[in-house]
Design a protein around this motif. Structure first.
Motif, PDB file in Angstrom:
ATOM      1  N   PRO A 159      59.934 -10.759  -6.111  1.00  0.00           N
ATOM      2  CA  PRO A 159      59.645 -10.371  -4.725  1.00  0.00           C
ATOM      3  C   PRO A 159      59.174 -11.551  -3.877  1.00  0.00           C
ATOM      4  O   PRO A 159      59.591 -11.681  -2.724  1.00  0.00           O
ATOM      5  N   GLN A 160      58.333 -12.442  -4.481  1.00  0.00           N
ATOM      6  CA  GLN A 160      57.823 -13.539  -3.649  1.00  0.00           C
ATOM      7  C   GLN A 160      58.910 -14.549  -3.279  1.00  0.00           C
ATOM      8  O   GLN A 160      58.804 -15.234  -2.270  1.00  0.00           O
ATOM      9  N   GLU A 161      59.961 -14.609  -4.101  1.00  0.00           N
ATOM     10  CA  GLU A 161      61.073 -15.503  -3.748  1.00  0.00           C
ATOM     11  C   GLU A 161      61.806 -15.005  -2.503  1.00  0.00           C
ATOM     12  O   GLU A 161      62.199 -15.788  -1.637  1.00  0.00           O
TER      13      GLU A 161
ATOM     14  N   LEU B 185      47.565  -7.420  -9.108  1.00  0.00           N
ATOM     15  CA  LEU B 185      48.259  -7.977 -10.278  1.00  0.00           C
ATOM     16  C   LEU B 185      49.089  -9.194  -9.901  1.00  0.00           C
ATOM     17  O   LEU B 185      49.255 -10.123 -10.685  1.00  0.00           O
ATOM     18  N   THR B 186      49.587  -9.215  -8.657  1.00  0.00           N
ATOM     19  CA  THR B 186      50.324 -10.384  -8.190  1.00  0.00           C
ATOM     20  C   THR B 186      49.406 -11.616  -8.178  1.00  0.00           C
ATOM     21  O   THR B 186      49.780 -12.707  -8.617  1.00  0.00           O
TER      22      THR B 186
ATOM     23  N   ALA C 241      50.835 -11.598  -2.334  1.00  0.00           N
ATOM     24  CA  ALA C 241      49.688 -10.737  -2.631  1.00  0.00           C
ATOM     25  C   ALA C 241      49.013 -10.301  -1.335  1.00  0.00           C
ATOM     26  O   ALA C 241      48.624  -9.131  -1.186  1.00  0.00           O
ATOM     27  N   VAL C 242      48.915 -11.239  -0.385  1.00  0.00           N
ATOM     28  CA  VAL C 242      48.294 -10.904   0.902  1.00  0.00           C
ATOM     29  C   VAL C 242      49.120  -9.848   1.642  1.00  0.00           C
ATOM     30  O   VAL C 242      48.575  -8.900   2.229  1.00  0.00           O
TER      31      VAL C 242
ATOM     32  N   ASP D 159      57.589 -20.924 -12.429  1.00  0.00           N
ATOM     33  CA  ASP D 159      57.142 -21.453 -11.156  1.00  0.00           C
ATOM     34  C   ASP D 159      57.746 -20.644 -10.007  1.00  0.00           C
ATOM     35  O   ASP D 159      58.928 -20.780  -9.701  1.00  0.00           O
ATOM     36  N   PHE D 160      56.927 -19.773  -9.404  1.00  0.00           N
ATOM     37  CA  PHE D 160      57.401 -18.978  -8.269  1.00  0.00           C
ATOM     38  C   PHE D 160      56.627 -19.353  -7.018  1.00  0.00           C
ATOM     39  O   PHE D 160      55.405 -19.502  -7.072  1.00  0.00           O
ATOM     40  N   PRO D 161      57.334 -19.476  -5.875  1.00  0.00           N
ATOM     41  CA  PRO D 161      56.648 -19.834  -4.631  1.00  0.00           C
ATOM     42  C   PRO D 161      55.966 -18.627  -3.998  1.00  0.00           C
ATOM     43  O   PRO D 161      56.318 -17.481  -4.310  1.00  0.00           O
ATOM     44  N   ARG D 162      55.012 -18.913  -3.124  1.00  0.00           N
ATOM     45  CA  ARG D 162      54.427 -17.905  -2.221  1.00  0.00           C
ATOM     46  C   ARG D 162      53.795 -16.726  -2.951  1.00  0.00           C
ATOM     47  O   ARG D 162      53.815 -15.610  -2.424  1.00  0.00           O
ATOM     48  N   THR D 163      53.279 -16.925  -4.119  1.00  0.00           N
ATOM     49  CA  THR D 163      52.681 -15.810  -4.833  1.00  0.00           C
ATOM     50  C   THR D 163      51.450 -15.282  -4.104  1.00  0.00           C
ATOM     51  O   THR D 163      51.275 -14.064  -3.940  1.00  0.00           O
ATOM     52  N   THR D 164      50.615 -16.196  -3.631  1.00  0.00           N
ATOM     53  CA  THR D 164      49.421 -15.764  -2.903  1.00  0.00           C
ATOM     54  C   THR D 164      49.798 -15.047  -1.616  1.00  0.00           C
ATOM     55  O   THR D 164      49.239 -13.985  -1.302  1.00  0.00           O
ATOM     56  N   THR D 165      50.759 -15.616  -0.886  1.00  0.00           N
ATOM     57  CA  THR D 165      51.194 -14.976   0.372  1.00  0.00           C
ATOM     58  C   THR D 165      51.671 -13.559   0.103  1.00  0.00           C
ATOM     59  O   THR D 165      51.364 -12.617   0.834  1.00  0.00           O
TER      60      THR D 165
END
Lengths: 311, 255
Positions: free
Chosen positions: A96-98, A25-26, A42-43, A34-40
């Protein structure tokens, strides 16, 4: 407590699936802002899902299976609430990604702050414990020492160490030394009182036993009074550690220009709330680690005690 | 055996009186005690609880000084505790932070001696071999008191001072320990000075029984017992002495 029942598999299996779902879902649901590192992020979730799956055969990990699941749900809901739906106002609440972003971009500063805090804490705490222990032993053992030390302890001890803060920061040029002294003061009072009461409460027959075998006063202090009082000393050290944590944060927020408290203050100034959450997290880990260490030392030295709690 | 001759101690208690100050008045606990204990005797002081017997023992051990009178060992005033006179208390008073072995080793540690074999032999003798690394909290009352005895005896004292050492044990353990005490006394050749309020125990162990009356403690009777060990508690001679002691203590019709 020893786990006799075999830990069930399902909480960890469901937990792994939940982490996988959080990763999905992430990655797939678009962010509301605009949030940073969303893909990271998720990984990372995917990584945790895989780790949970492959550690399934380990009994020790499986014991925490329900926790793996609970954390996945917590993070997942947080992700949806904040990153996907933006239900809580930014910047006070981070996604969380922040938080992850803070750790990735600012790890050097955080680590440096942690090192400073630990230096201040360890130095002040140990100094305070030693001073408190010596005062306590002196008061428990010598009437003359007690005559002079007791009123001073009664007068100054109950004073909250924070009250000295403005004075010390003004008088001592190095804020680090001032912080160290505050911490030592905070630690010494409970250690002194508890050591004193421990020594005063030693069964007098213990002394008689040693004396009839030829023991001199030095032996009585070192090998009878101190070991007998040690359980109390540790209660004092436990209380002292708590007040040192407290003093650490106060000192770093109000005067010392380094450390996690200072970092948090600085983060607030820049409205960088995710940074503050990161510092809080690190501080919690630091405090619980010191507590754990203290209990480890205690359980080692007091292994003769039948009843002791597990931290 | 020069060694054992040096070891012998003759204890002379002359005209000892003592009192404790309690709030505003003095409470006399000992009154004009005269008692001489020859080497290798087993003297048992018998009297009601709290009559000052323990105080007398503490003085012989050198843990306290009498207000009046003198206590001498081989003609020399006892002014301080000495490892040649060791006390075993009613409570085992083992150091809970030391293992059984370390507890027994206490005297050696104080005197900076090292003799692992003596410790092992002592533990063996007292029936506690294999319990070296147990902590006192893991022992039963009887075992703990055995360790306390071992801790005293390993120092090879010339006088063993026993302050109701079996007072808190259950009656069966007590009977076993009484036998063991007699055996230890006969093997190790020490002088025994024991306090008890148990007449039977006194009859089974003593070579001499000193009867004391209630506070202030004063000697009101003395019995020499030359029967062999082990003694039987229902032997005619013992019963006769027992009757007399009951009479002395004011329970003539109760026995």
């Amino acid at each position: 407590m020893k786990q006799i029942v075999k830990n069930a598999y399902w909480p960890q299996i469901v937990g792994a699936v939940a982490w996988l779902a959080t990763a999905g879902l992430t990655y797939f649901i678009p962010n509301a802002d605009d949030f940073p590192r969303t893909t990271t992020f998720a990984v990372v979730c995917l990584g945790i899902a895989i780790l949970s799956a492959i550690s399934l055969p380990l009994n020790k990990v499986r014991y925490y299976g329900a926790w793996i699941l609970a954390l996945a749900l917590f993070i997942g809901i947080w992700e949806v609430v904040q990153a996907k739906l933006l239900l809580l106002p930014r910047p006070f609440f981070g996604a969380p990604q922040e938080l992850l972003d803070v750790f990735i971009t600012d790890w050097a500063k955080l680590l440096n702050s942690l090192a400073h805090s630990m230096m201040l804490l360890v130095g002040g705490y140990l100094l305070g414990c030693i001073i408190g222990f010596v005062i306590g032993v002196g008061m428990g053992w010598s009437k003359l020492f007690g005559y002079w030390a007791h009123p001073v302890l009664r007068f100054l001890g109950p004073l909250p160490p924070v009250a000295f803060l403005p004075l010390l920061f003004a008088v001592i040029p190095s804020s680090f030394v001032a912080g160290e002294l505050l911490m030592a003061f905070a630690a010494s009072f409970p250690v002194a009182v508890l050591t004193w009461s421990g020594i005063a409460g030693v069964n007098p027959s213990y002394y008689d036993v040693a004396k009839t075998m030829g023991a001199k006063p030095l032996f009585l202090i070192r090998h009878v009074a101190i070991p007998a009082a040690l359980p109390f000393v540790f209660v004092g050290m436990f209380m002292a550690l708590g007040s040192c944590f407290y003093m650490l944060v106060v000192a770093e927020m109000l005067g010392v220009k380094a450390g996690l408290g200072f970092y948090m203050q600085w983060a607030q100034g820049w409205a960088a709330y995710p940074n503050m959450y990161a510092a809080l997290l690190i501080m919690a880990v630091m405090c619980t680690s010191f507590m754990t260490l203290l209990f480890k030392v205690r359980n080692r030295l007091l292994r003769w005690q039948k009843e002791s709690i597990k931290w | 055996m020069v060694d054992s001759l040096v070891k012998q101690q003759k204890i002379e208690i002359t005209n000892v009186s003592h009192s404790y100050s309690l709030d505003d008045h003095d409470l006399p606990v000992l009154e004009e005690i005269d008692l001489t204990i020859e080497p290798n005797e087993f003297v048992v002081i018998l009297g009601p609880s709290g009559c000052g017997k323990s105080t007398l023992l503490r003085m012989v051990a050198g843990l306290e000084r009498p207000e009046q009178g003198s206590i001498k060992a081989n003609g020399e005033e006892i002014i301080a505790a000495d490892p040649s006179r060791i006390v075993v208390f009613q409570d085992p008073t083992l150091f809970p932070w030391l293992t059984v072995r370390q507890n027994v080793e206490l005297g050696f540690k104080i005197q900076k001696k090292k003799d692992d074999k003596a410790i092992s032999d002592m533990l063996e003798m007292i029936g506690l071999a294999g319990f070296d690394n147990a902590y006192p909290s893991q022992l039963s009352g009887g075992m703990a008191q055995r360790v306390a005895l071992a801790r005293a005896l390993v120092n090879d004292p010339s006088v063993l001072i026993l302050d109701e050492p079996l007072g808190k044990l259950d009656s069966l353990t007590r009977i076993t320990m009484q036998k063991e005490l007699v055996n230890l006394w006969r093997n190790k050749q020490f002088t025994g000075l024991m306090v008890t309020h148990d007449i039977e125990e006194a009859l089974l162990l003593a070579t001499r029984i000193i009867v004391m009356r209630q506070r202030p403690a004063h000697i009101i009777g003395e019995f020499k017992l030359d029967m062999d060990y082990p003694r039987h508690r229902d032997s005619e001679e013992l019963l006769k002495i027992r009757r007399e002691i009951f009479g002395l203590l004011g329970h003539k019709s109760d026995w």
